[in-house]
Write an enzyme that holds these catalytic residues in place. Sequence first.
Site, PDB file in Angstrom:
ATOM      1  N   TYR A 286     -14.390   1.811  10.158  1.00 37.60           N
ATOM      2  CA  TYR A 286     -12.702   1.939  10.270  1.00 37.60           C
ATOM      3  C   TYR A 286     -12.125   1.515  11.666  1.00 37.60           C
ATOM      4  O   TYR A 286     -11.327   0.968  11.768  1.00 37.60           O
ATOM      5  CB  TYR A 286     -12.337   3.343   9.868  1.00 37.60           C
ATOM      6  CG  TYR A 286     -10.896   3.808   9.939  1.00 37.60           C
ATOM      7  CD1 TYR A 286     -10.031   3.341   8.965  1.00 37.60           C
ATOM      8  CD2 TYR A 286     -10.391   4.852  10.913  1.00 37.60           C
ATOM      9  CE1 TYR A 286      -8.665   3.863   9.067  1.00 37.60           C
ATOM     10  CE2 TYR A 286      -9.274   5.129  10.868  1.00 37.60           C
ATOM     11  CZ  TYR A 286      -8.313   4.680  10.062  1.00 37.60           C
ATOM     12  OH  TYR A 286      -7.329   5.081  10.054  1.00 37.60           O
TER      13      TYR A 286
ATOM     14  N   ARG B 229      -2.348   0.241  -7.778  1.00 33.61           N
ATOM     15  CA  ARG B 229      -2.815   1.222  -8.834  1.00 33.61           C
ATOM     16  C   ARG B 229      -1.646   1.166  -9.656  1.00 33.61           C
ATOM     17  O   ARG B 229      -0.482   1.702  -9.391  1.00 33.61           O
ATOM     18  CB  ARG B 229      -3.222   2.692  -8.486  1.00 33.61           C
ATOM     19  CG  ARG B 229      -4.575   2.556  -7.408  1.00 33.61           C
ATOM     20  CD  ARG B 229      -4.526   3.864  -6.690  1.00 33.61           C
ATOM     21  NE  ARG B 229      -3.371   3.817  -5.643  1.00 33.61           N
ATOM     22  CZ  ARG B 229      -3.309   4.929  -4.875  1.00 33.61           C
ATOM     23  NH1 ARG B 229      -4.233   5.975  -5.015  1.00 33.61           N
ATOM     24  NH2 ARG B 229      -2.433   4.853  -3.730  1.00 33.61           N
TER      25      ARG B 229
ATOM     26  N   ILE C 191      -2.477  12.764  10.346  1.00 34.52           N
ATOM     27  CA  ILE C 191      -0.901  13.242   9.801  1.00 34.52           C
ATOM     28  C   ILE C 191      -0.981  14.210   8.917  1.00 34.52           C
ATOM     29  O   ILE C 191      -1.573  14.023   7.715  1.00 34.52           O
ATOM     30  CB  ILE C 191      -0.193  11.698   9.418  1.00 34.52           C
ATOM     31  CG1 ILE C 191      -0.133  10.657  10.636  1.00 34.52           C
ATOM     32  CG2 ILE C 191       1.247  12.188   8.880  1.00 34.52           C
ATOM     33  CD1 ILE C 191       0.329   9.414  10.044  1.00 34.52           C
TER      34      ILE C 191
ATOM     35  N   LYS D 143      -9.756  -1.183  12.913  1.00 35.89           N
ATOM     36  CA  LYS D 143      -8.476  -0.954  13.682  1.00 35.89           C
ATOM     37  C   LYS D 143      -8.569  -1.743  14.993  1.00 35.89           C
ATOM     38  O   LYS D 143      -7.554  -2.435  15.302  1.00 35.89           O
ATOM     39  CB  LYS D 143      -8.417   0.591  14.021  1.00 35.89           C
ATOM     40  CG  LYS D 143      -8.024   1.250  12.457  1.00 35.89           C
ATOM     41  CD  LYS D 143      -6.875   0.902  12.086  1.00 35.89           C
ATOM     42  CE  LYS D 143      -6.367   1.580  10.731  1.00 35.89           C
ATOM     43  NZ  LYS D 143      -5.316   1.028  10.165  1.00 35.89           N
TER      44      LYS D 143
ATOM     45  N   GLY E 142       0.260   5.562  -0.975  1.00 32.77           N
ATOM     46  CA  GLY E 142      -0.506   6.329   0.018  1.00 32.77           C
ATOM     47  C   GLY E 142       0.250   7.636   0.700  1.00 32.77           C
ATOM     48  O   GLY E 142       1.647   7.731   0.355  1.00 32.77           O
ATOM     49  N   GLN E 143      -0.450   8.248   1.330  1.00 28.92           N
ATOM     50  CA  GLN E 143       0.146   9.267   2.191  1.00 28.92           C
ATOM     51  C   GLN E 143       1.282   8.957   3.103  1.00 28.92           C
ATOM     52  O   GLN E 143       2.558   9.529   3.135  1.00 28.92           O
ATOM     53  CB  GLN E 143      -0.748  10.189   3.089  1.00 28.92           C
ATOM     54  CG  GLN E 143      -0.290  11.263   3.690  1.00 28.92           C
ATOM     55  CD  GLN E 143      -1.184  11.786   5.057  1.00 28.92           C
ATOM     56  OE1 GLN E 143      -2.105  11.069   5.578  1.00 28.92           O
ATOM     57  NE2 GLN E 143      -0.855  13.065   5.377  1.00 28.92           N
TER      58      GLN E 143
ATOM     59  N   GLY F 199       0.821  -1.168  -0.063  1.00 33.32           N
ATOM     60  CA  GLY F 199      -0.081  -0.075  -0.053  1.00 33.32           C
ATOM     61  C   GLY F 199       0.965   1.384   0.020  1.00 33.32           C
ATOM     62  O   GLY F 199       0.738   2.141   0.640  1.00 33.32           O
TER      63      GLY F 199
ATOM     64  N   ASN G  49      -2.131  -6.661  -5.648  1.00 36.16           N
ATOM     65  CA  ASN G  49      -3.350  -6.428  -4.858  1.00 36.16           C
ATOM     66  C   ASN G  49      -3.278  -7.469  -3.624  1.00 36.16           C
ATOM     67  O   ASN G  49      -3.221  -8.717  -3.676  1.00 36.16           O
ATOM     68  CB  ASN G  49      -4.467  -6.980  -5.786  1.00 36.16           C
ATOM     69  CG  ASN G  49      -5.774  -7.129  -4.951  1.00 36.16           C
ATOM     70  OD1 ASN G  49      -5.904  -6.732  -3.776  1.00 36.16           O
ATOM     71  ND2 ASN G  49      -6.948  -7.354  -5.517  1.00 36.16           N
TER      72      ASN G  49
HETATM   73  N1  SER Z   1      -6.339  10.133   9.587  1.00 34.01           N
HETATM   74  C1  SER Z   1      -7.370   8.921   9.742  1.00 34.01           C
HETATM   75  C2  SER Z   1      -8.858   9.344   9.280  1.00 34.01           C
HETATM   76  O1  SER Z   1      -9.056  10.473   9.498  1.00 34.01           O
HETATM   77  C3  SER Z   1      -7.449   8.645  11.214  1.00 34.01           C
HETATM   78  O2  SER Z   1      -6.490   7.607  11.394  1.00 34.01           O
HETATM   79  O3  SER Z   1      -9.262   8.436   8.998  1.00 34.01           O
END
Ligand code: SER
Length: 318
Positions: free
Chosen positions: A143, A37, A173, A147, A12-13, A9, A54
């Site tokens: 989410y 991607r 972040i 987690k 990503g950021q 992954g 994937n």
């Molecule tokens: N930055 C994430 C979110 O806002 C939090 O872990 O979903």
Amino acid sequence: MSKTILIVGAGGQIGTELIPHMQQLYGEDHVIAAELRPQVCEKLSEKVRVECLNALDARAYASVIKKYRPDWIFNLVAVLSATGEKDPQTAWHVNMGALLNSLELAREYKCGVFTPSSIGAFGSNTPSNGTPQDTVMRPNTIYGVCKVSGELLSDYYYSRFGVDTRSVRFPGIISHGTLPGGGTTDYAVEIFYAAVKGESYTCPIPHNSYMDMMYMPDALQACSGLIEADPSRLKHRNSFNITAMSFCPRELYEVIRRRVPDFKMTYRVDPVKQAIADSWPDYMDDTCAREEWGWNPVWDIDAMADDMLRNLKVKLLK
Ligand code: SER
């Protein structure tokens, strides 16, 4: 000691900045990026060895592991909080599927797994001021459910199979590289883009909603600091509270306006994001991370704002 790191992954950021961070620590040949991607893979391939993967395809994932035999997998595959609420089934499938595959392969091929957890693992009945390391965790987003489940599953793989699993609960972040996508804390990044472009910003989070935040260099330090930690000192594993600052939109706006006096912000609160933000901690207590592996963030809101504005000016106004 050198290590081989597989970042899954990676586009990503966090991944895009973890790549050079790990290359600097362990050498360019010791970092492999895996990303779904194709276009992102192509871009990443300018800087690092890339596998188009994937992570839900266990067979393809296994062949990448066999090819590189990493010491650590960084499993960064994630559908974030606000996007997750639009399609909870997909969020569960992606978030848990990638983690389970990572853990199973780590068990079989004997490597460690680092998976970020989040402030999203907490819910509205968690103490929100100075949120303790060990406390009530009853999140009400998919989410957060992923987690918490991921933390439990990772601890299970450690105690049951001896897989070296480690994790931190990241706050929002902030970074000037790749944009985050679909999170509740994204406003704290978007606001800087607007300020630098000379646009006004419409904030989806209420003006007085506090959340933990962190500047990217501290987040990268957490990743390498935790995998280098002496395991005999770790009383916790999945997952450590870590934070660097806590602010609300009004405070961040003031900090930016001191540097960009014409900058304007209005509010159009998104009820989904508002409910999520309300259920998350105002600020976490990260004493355990400090004591068990020396977590020690260096960026505060002012230093972060200066650096964000400086870097975004270079990036956006060239
Ligand atoms: N930055 C994430 C979110 O806002 C939090 O872990 O979903």
